[in-house]
Design an enzyme around this catalytic site. Structure first.
Site, PDB file in Angstrom:
ATOM      1  N   GLY A  46       0.833  -1.193   0.000  1.00 59.57           N
ATOM      2  CA  GLY A  46       0.000   0.000   0.000  1.00 59.57           C
ATOM      3  C   GLY A  46       0.867   1.242   0.000  1.00 59.57           C
ATOM      4  O   GLY A  46       2.034   1.200   0.410  1.00 59.57           O
ATOM      5  N   GLN A  51       2.913  10.005   1.221  1.00 56.71           N
ATOM      6  CA  GLN A  51       4.207   9.303   1.244  1.00 56.71           C
ATOM      7  C   GLN A  51       5.067   9.654   0.035  1.00 56.71           C
ATOM      8  O   GLN A  51       6.269   9.382   0.031  1.00 56.71           O
ATOM      9  CB  GLN A  51       4.001   7.781   1.304  1.00 56.71           C
ATOM     10  CG  GLN A  51       3.407   7.311   2.614  1.00 56.71           C
ATOM     11  CD  GLN A  51       3.286   5.806   2.654  1.00 56.71           C
ATOM     12  OE1 GLN A  51       2.315   5.251   2.168  1.00 56.71           O
ATOM     13  NE2 GLN A  51       4.288   5.127   3.207  1.00 56.71           N
ATOM     14  N   CYS A  89       5.840  -0.088   7.245  1.00 59.88           N
ATOM     15  CA  CYS A  89       5.477   1.094   6.463  1.00 59.88           C
ATOM     16  C   CYS A  89       6.670   1.494   5.604  1.00 59.88           C
ATOM     17  O   CYS A  89       7.797   1.525   6.100  1.00 59.88           O
ATOM     18  CB  CYS A  89       5.107   2.241   7.401  1.00 59.88           C
ATOM     19  SG  CYS A  89       4.640   3.758   6.549  1.00 59.88           S
ATOM     20  N   LEU A  90       6.417   1.780   4.342  1.00 60.38           N
ATOM     21  CA  LEU A  90       7.509   2.177   3.452  1.00 60.38           C
ATOM     22  C   LEU A  90       8.156   3.483   3.909  1.00 60.38           C
ATOM     23  O   LEU A  90       9.284   3.773   3.538  1.00 60.38           O
ATOM     24  CB  LEU A  90       7.001   2.310   2.015  1.00 60.38           C
ATOM     25  CG  LEU A  90       6.512   0.997   1.380  1.00 60.38           C
ATOM     26  CD1 LEU A  90       5.905   1.260   0.011  1.00 60.38           C
ATOM     27  CD2 LEU A  90       7.646  -0.017   1.277  1.00 60.38           C
ATOM     28  N   HIS A 131      -4.357   1.325   7.712  1.00 59.39           N
ATOM     29  CA  HIS A 131      -3.016   1.902   7.712  1.00 59.39           C
ATOM     30  C   HIS A 131      -2.916   3.063   6.713  1.00 59.39           C
ATOM     31  O   HIS A 131      -2.428   4.155   7.046  1.00 59.39           O
ATOM     32  CB  HIS A 131      -1.999   0.807   7.371  1.00 59.39           C
ATOM     33  CG  HIS A 131      -0.585   1.264   7.288  1.00 59.39           C
ATOM     34  ND1 HIS A 131       0.379   0.893   8.198  1.00 59.39           N
ATOM     35  CD2 HIS A 131       0.050   2.085   6.395  1.00 59.39           C
ATOM     36  CE1 HIS A 131       1.532   1.468   7.876  1.00 59.39           C
ATOM     37  NE2 HIS A 131       1.361   2.189   6.772  1.00 59.39           N
ATOM     38  N   GLU A 132      -3.412   2.825   5.485  1.00 65.32           N
ATOM     39  CA  GLU A 132      -3.302   3.869   4.453  1.00 65.32           C
ATOM     40  C   GLU A 132      -4.196   5.062   4.764  1.00 65.32           C
ATOM     41  O   GLU A 132      -3.801   6.216   4.569  1.00 65.32           O
ATOM     42  CB  GLU A 132      -3.659   3.313   3.068  1.00 65.32           C
ATOM     43  CG  GLU A 132      -2.772   2.193   2.571  1.00 65.32           C
ATOM     44  CD  GLU A 132      -1.289   2.449   2.718  1.00 65.32           C
ATOM     45  OE1 GLU A 132      -0.850   3.609   2.635  1.00 65.32           O
ATOM     46  OE2 GLU A 132      -0.561   1.473   2.944  1.00 65.32           O
ATOM     47  N   HIS A 135      -2.650   7.407   7.054  1.00 69.62           N
ATOM     48  CA  HIS A 135      -1.675   8.308   6.411  1.00 69.62           C
ATOM     49  C   HIS A 135      -2.358   9.600   5.944  1.00 69.62           C
ATOM     50  O   HIS A 135      -1.765  10.676   5.992  1.00 69.62           O
ATOM     51  CB  HIS A 135      -1.050   7.638   5.180  1.00 69.62           C
ATOM     52  CG  HIS A 135       0.158   6.797   5.469  1.00 69.62           C
ATOM     53  ND1 HIS A 135       1.323   7.327   5.992  1.00 69.62           N
ATOM     54  CD2 HIS A 135       0.407   5.475   5.283  1.00 69.62           C
ATOM     55  CE1 HIS A 135       2.221   6.350   6.112  1.00 69.62           C
ATOM     56  NE2 HIS A 135       1.689   5.213   5.697  1.00 69.62           N
TER      57      HIS A 135
HETATM   58 NI    NI Z   1       2.624   3.391   5.653  1.00 71.79          NI
END
Ligand code: NI
Length: 168
Positions: A46, A51, A89-90, A131-132, A135
């Site tokens: 995701g 991000q 998380c990226l 999670h997304e 963000h």
């Molecule tokens: Ni993330």
């Protein structure tokens, strides 16, 4: 399409509330394509627009590599149950944490054609949605993880056969 730079924790863009999308534009279509490409390139499941430095309510999710979802202005209508598990998380590379999320969520969003859809998600897809969407509110999973984040590599060695945590 092009890869975009993934912003990491400490970048203030990750702590801001994103603005809704009111009109689809060629530029936003390009952003969505780039987000998908960037997510796959980073082996993530995701990615949310902040991000990659864009404060718009857009995120992409693909938990099995075969079903990419684009969520624009998403909202969680219903949630049910609980799942506790590893999350990454990226934007916090190399780390994992334990996070409790709903087991199932019902989501309403617009797709990339600005058509409304509803989705009932469970397991990893439900986790990824939560999670997304966090963000888009400027929140990272570290805020709700149990205890400090752990090193993802050490985690892999300990959890034989479990594989890596999904990064979102
Ligand atoms: Ni993330």
């Amino acid at each position: 399409m092009a890869l975009r730079q993934i912003r990491t924790e400490g970048d203030s863009v990750l702590t801001k509330v994103c603005k809704p999308v009111t009109k689809m534009t060629p530029r936003l279509q390009e952003l969505i394509d780039d987000m998908l490409e960037t997510m796959y390139d980073a082996y993530g499941v995701g990615l949310a627009a902040p991000q990659v430095g864009v404060l718009r309510r857009i995120c992409v999710i693909d938990v099995d590599g075969e079903h990419p979802y684009v969520f624009i202005n998403p909202e969680i209508l219903e949630q049910e149950g609980e799942q506790t598990g590893g999350e990454g998380c990226l934007s916090i590379p190399g780390k994992v944490g334990t996070v409790t999320r709903p087991q199932r969520v019902k989501v309403r969003a617009l797709d990339r054609n600005m058509e409304e859809f509803e989705l009932e998600a469970e397991d990893l897809l439900a986790r990824a949605c939560c999670h997304e969407f966090d963000h888009l509110e400027g929140h990272l999973y570290r805020e709700i993880a149990e205890g400090p984040l752990r090193d993802a590599e050490e985690e892999e060695e300990e959890e034989t056969g479990e594989g890596t945590e999904a990064a979102e």
